[in-house]
Write a protein that holds these residues in place. Structure first.
Motif, PDB file in Angstrom:
ATOM      1  N   THR A 107      -8.051  14.602   2.858  1.00 24.63           N
ATOM      2  CA  THR A 107      -8.275  13.275   2.277  1.00 24.63           C
ATOM      3  C   THR A 107      -6.979  12.468   2.260  1.00 24.63           C
ATOM      4  N   LEU A 108      -7.135  11.146   2.219  1.00 23.14           N
ATOM      5  CA  LEU A 108      -6.006  10.212   2.112  1.00 23.14           C
ATOM      6  C   LEU A 108      -6.295   9.262   0.963  1.00 23.14           C
ATOM      7  N   THR A 109      -5.368   9.160   0.021  1.00 23.25           N
ATOM      8  CA  THR A 109      -5.510   8.234  -1.102  1.00 23.25           C
ATOM      9  C   THR A 109      -4.595   7.034  -0.885  1.00 23.25           C
ATOM     10  N   ASN A 152       4.443  19.643   5.367  1.00 27.22           N
ATOM     11  CA  ASN A 152       3.700  19.369   4.142  1.00 27.22           C
ATOM     12  C   ASN A 152       2.262  18.972   4.461  1.00 27.22           C
ATOM     13  N   LEU A 153       1.318  19.664   3.858  1.00 25.46           N
ATOM     14  CA  LEU A 153      -0.103  19.349   4.039  1.00 25.46           C
ATOM     15  C   LEU A 153      -0.658  18.530   2.877  1.00 25.46           C
ATOM     16  N   ASN A 154       0.178  18.308   1.854  1.00 27.72           N
ATOM     17  CA  ASN A 154      -0.229  17.513   0.688  1.00 27.72           C
ATOM     18  C   ASN A 154       0.861  16.478   0.386  1.00 27.72           C
ATOM     19  N   PRO A 155       1.191  15.625   1.334  1.00 23.95           N
ATOM     20  CA  PRO A 155       2.356  14.740   1.209  1.00 23.95           C
ATOM     21  C   PRO A 155       2.109  13.536   0.293  1.00 23.95           C
ATOM     22  N   LEU A 182       0.843  -1.190   0.000  1.00 26.66           N
ATOM     23  CA  LEU A 182       0.000   0.000   0.000  1.00 26.66           C
ATOM     24  C   LEU A 182       0.882   1.244   0.000  1.00 26.66           C
ATOM     25  N   SER A 183       0.576   2.181  -0.891  1.00 27.89           N
ATOM     26  CA  SER A 183       1.280   3.468  -0.907  1.00 27.89           C
ATOM     27  C   SER A 183       0.254   4.575  -0.664  1.00 27.89           C
ATOM     28  N   PHE A 184       0.723   5.732  -0.209  1.00 27.61           N
ATOM     29  CA  PHE A 184      -0.182   6.753   0.311  1.00 27.61           C
ATOM     30  C   PHE A 184       0.180   8.154  -0.176  1.00 27.61           C
ATOM     31  N   SER A 185      -0.873   8.942  -0.349  1.00 28.04           N
ATOM     32  CA  SER A 185      -0.722  10.384  -0.547  1.00 28.04           C
ATOM     33  C   SER A 185      -1.905  11.049   0.141  1.00 28.04           C
ATOM     34  N   ALA A 186      -1.776  12.319   0.468  1.00 25.47           N
ATOM     35  CA  ALA A 186      -2.850  13.020   1.175  1.00 25.47           C
ATOM     36  C   ALA A 186      -2.999  14.418   0.612  1.00 25.47           C
ATOM     37  N   SER A 187      -4.134  15.008   0.912  1.00 26.83           N
ATOM     38  CA  SER A 187      -4.412  16.355   0.422  1.00 26.83           C
ATOM     39  C   SER A 187      -5.125  17.166   1.496  1.00 26.83           C
ATOM     40  N   LYS A 188      -4.686  18.403   1.666  1.00 27.37           N
ATOM     41  CA  LYS A 188      -5.326  19.380   2.550  1.00 27.37           C
ATOM     42  C   LYS A 188      -5.457  18.862   3.990  1.00 27.37           C
TER      43      LYS A 188
END
Length: 597
Positions: A182-184, A98-101, A55-61
């Motif tokens: 959000t988290l993707t 970072n808020l959008n890592p 599983l890999s992750f990115s996030a926004s706001k």
């Protein structure tokens, strides 16, 4: 361009490719699938049915809870059991400011079609004071909660692009109308492969001007460049697989070699996006330039000894600005990377050794508050618990189950204090048979050895190193594991470091378990999880990291298990030795000899 990658050590270390992966699949995530554990179960007739995913992750706001900077986020992944309890599967690295890592560190999970696997993802803002602490040891109660998301694993797997975006909420779904971001989550099947390439990158003539503002960087003399490498995926976009370390103040940097497995880059023809950034501690890393090349292209650059120019993307398609800065490949080597199981299943053994602390700080063994108290009702003390849990796993890999067992810091029957005496009382033979033999020798020693001190590790480390060194002359299919159980603060820290540095080129790993409530900062120094290899008093640097430290209080609080702590780094340390010495599995050697005959 900000929002690149960093980890807990200030963001300047390499992530994801600086060293070969310890096992296939990844064994660095706490609680994740580990091929050493799988092999153990398979040998006992248990054949789990699962597909290994990463599983890999990115996030926004994300929420911004820091006053003078942005949040420093980390993702922690849990599996919710049938009884409602949460099992931690792993943690990403920490990304600074970072808020959008977009995180590099993946988390492994075994996908089982026939089961409903409820996953919970929690995002934390890691406090600045913990940025030099390995993520696996972070106490989450000391970090600020940024949000939580949950889903069933099959929800991710069944998506066409295997990506699912979750709206983060407060813990346990609370938080009202507050926006947590959000988290993707993206899932990829792990493809076991022995193929790997080792690549050494160099850049020349990097521009010291801010490409977008045309102004010369005045906050520092030169750039602090690092490379980020991502793999493109069929569904569009790219997934980061590694980054180099940061080279300070250098427009012509050379980075340490990266070792990339086929599991990471897919195939030699898969396009890779290579971006060069100027590191900034505030997290707003500046893009110096980017390019796209496959592994096959990089091999061609190496053979032709030529470079390729970076470019800067333009808002107009096909109008990228070509830069004078170039990327070179100074080293390209294809290799076959064997797994831990490849060696163990071919006949390599792990030989177990134990050393027990008999210093006075443990307390009178006759009193219940002593760490050495033998409970008449059979409840194990901390020493017995560690010996049992670790020994039962390691003994499986040792054919004759004869284990050297020592004590240190005790006054023996002859009245002298010894810092390496045979636990069984036999002056000429240190070995005992099985875990039961260790337990019996330990109990007997408590009746015949007086607790004394100080706490010295040097002699037992040297004794273990002597045994490991002697084995090299007879055969090379043995690897030694010394378990040291202690409650105290070292008196011979430098002597111990000297012994460990000397032993770092031997087939030896050392697991230290700290019992009691002492300050174990010295043990963390020996563990070298901060990325700094040990240095001897003569200035010699350790060939590799051979120490893993586990505090028993973390075990008792339920954060980890002793076995988990042992298996976390041991396969990687084993493989680092075998690869550094170019030792291949016995079956591979036999097959190679047969084919050449």
């Amino acid at each position: 361009m900000g929002g690149c990658f960093s980890d807990v050590r200030g963001g300047k270390d390499a992530v994801g490719g600086a060293l070969p992966r310890p096992t296939e699949p990844n064994a660095k995530n706490d609680g994740a699938h580990n091929d050493a554990i799988e092999f153990f179960y398979r040998a006992h007739g248990a054949y789990p049915l699962f597909t290994q995913l990463e599983l890999s992750f990115s996030a926004s706001k994300l929420l911004d809870l820091d006053v003078t900077s942005k949040s420093d986020p980390m993702v922690v992944v849990y599996l919710k059991k049938n009884d409602g309890k949460l099992e931690e599967l792993g943690r990403t690295e920490v990304i600074l400011n970072n808020l959008n890592p977009v995180w590099i560190q993946k988390v492994s999970v075994a996908y089982q079609f026939e089961m409903v696997q409820n996953l919970i993802f929690r995002v934390y803002d890691v406090d600045t004071q913990y940025h030099n602490v390995p993520v696996k040891t972070l106490n989450l109660r000391d970090q600020e909660f940024l949000g939580e998301g949950s889903c069933v694993l099959s929800e991710i797997v069944t998506k066409q692009n295997r990506s699912l975006t979750l709206t983060l909420k407060g813990k346990n779904g609370h938080g009202g109308l507050r926006n947590f971001g959000t988290l993707t989550v993206h899932a990829e099947e792990t493809i076991a492969s022995r193929s790997a390439v080792e690549i050494k990158f160099r850049c020349a003539h990097l521009d010291n001007r801010d490409i977008f503002s045309k102004s010369v960087c005045i906050s520092k003399k030169l750039r602090d460049p690092f490379l980020r490498i991502s793999r493109t995926v069929e569904t569009g976009g790219s997934i980061p697989i590694c980054k180099t370390e940061v080279v300070d103040n250098n427009l012509n940097p050379t980075w340490k070699p990266l070792c990339l497995s086929m599991q990471q880059f897919g195939s030699k023809d898969t396009p890779l996006v290579i971006e060069c950034f100027d590191f900034n501690s505030n997290g707003n890393h500046i893009l110096i330039g980017k390019l796209q090349k496959s592994v096959a292209d990089l091999e061609k650059l190496f053979k032709e000894k030529s470079g390729v120019n970076f470019f800067i993307p333009s808002s107009r398609a096909g109008h990228e600005k070509v830069l004078k800065g170039q990327l070179f490949v100074d080293q390209f080597c294809e290799k076959e990377q064997f797994s831990f199981v490849d060696y163990i299943s071919s006949g390599f053994e792990l030989n177990f050794m134990v050393a027990v602390d008999f210093t006075g700080s443990n307390g009178d063994p006759r009193k219940p508050e002593s760490l050495h108290y033998i409970d008449p009702y059979g409840r194990l003390n901390s020493y017995q618990q560690v010996i049992t849990e670790v020994g039962q796993v390691i003994q499986f890999y040792d054919a004759d189950k004869s284990f050297p067992a020592w004590g240190f810091g005790g006054r023996t029957a002859n009245g002298t204090v010894s810092h390496c005496f045979n636990l069984n009382g036999n002056a000429s033979e240190s070995e005992v048979v099985g875990v039961e033999g260790i337990m019996a020798a330990y109990a007997n020693a408590l009746r015949n050895v007086a607790l004394s001190g100080p706490t010295l590790f040097g002699q037992v480390v040297n004794r273990a190193a002597e045994i490991a060194a002697r084995s090299l002359s007879s055969n090379n299919n043995k690897y030694y594991v010394l378990l040291i159980i202690t409650d105290g603060i070292l008196t011979d820290l430098q002597e111990t470091k000297d012994a460990l540095v000397r032993a770092s080129n031997l087939p030896l790993s050392i697991l230290i378990v700290g019992v009691g409530n002492a300050d174990f900062k010295q043990m963390e120094i020996l563990d070298a999880d901060n990325g700094q290899r040990l240095e001897s008093s003569t200035g010699r640097i350790a060939t590799r990291d051979i120490v893993q430290f586990v505090p028993m209080r973390d075990v008792q609080s339920g954060q980890i298990s002793v076995v988990q702590g042992l298996l976390e780094e041991l396969p990687g340390q084993f493989l680092s030795y075998m690869r550094s010495m170019d030792i291949k599995p016995l079956t591979f050697n036999a097959a190679a000899q047969a084919s050449s005959a």
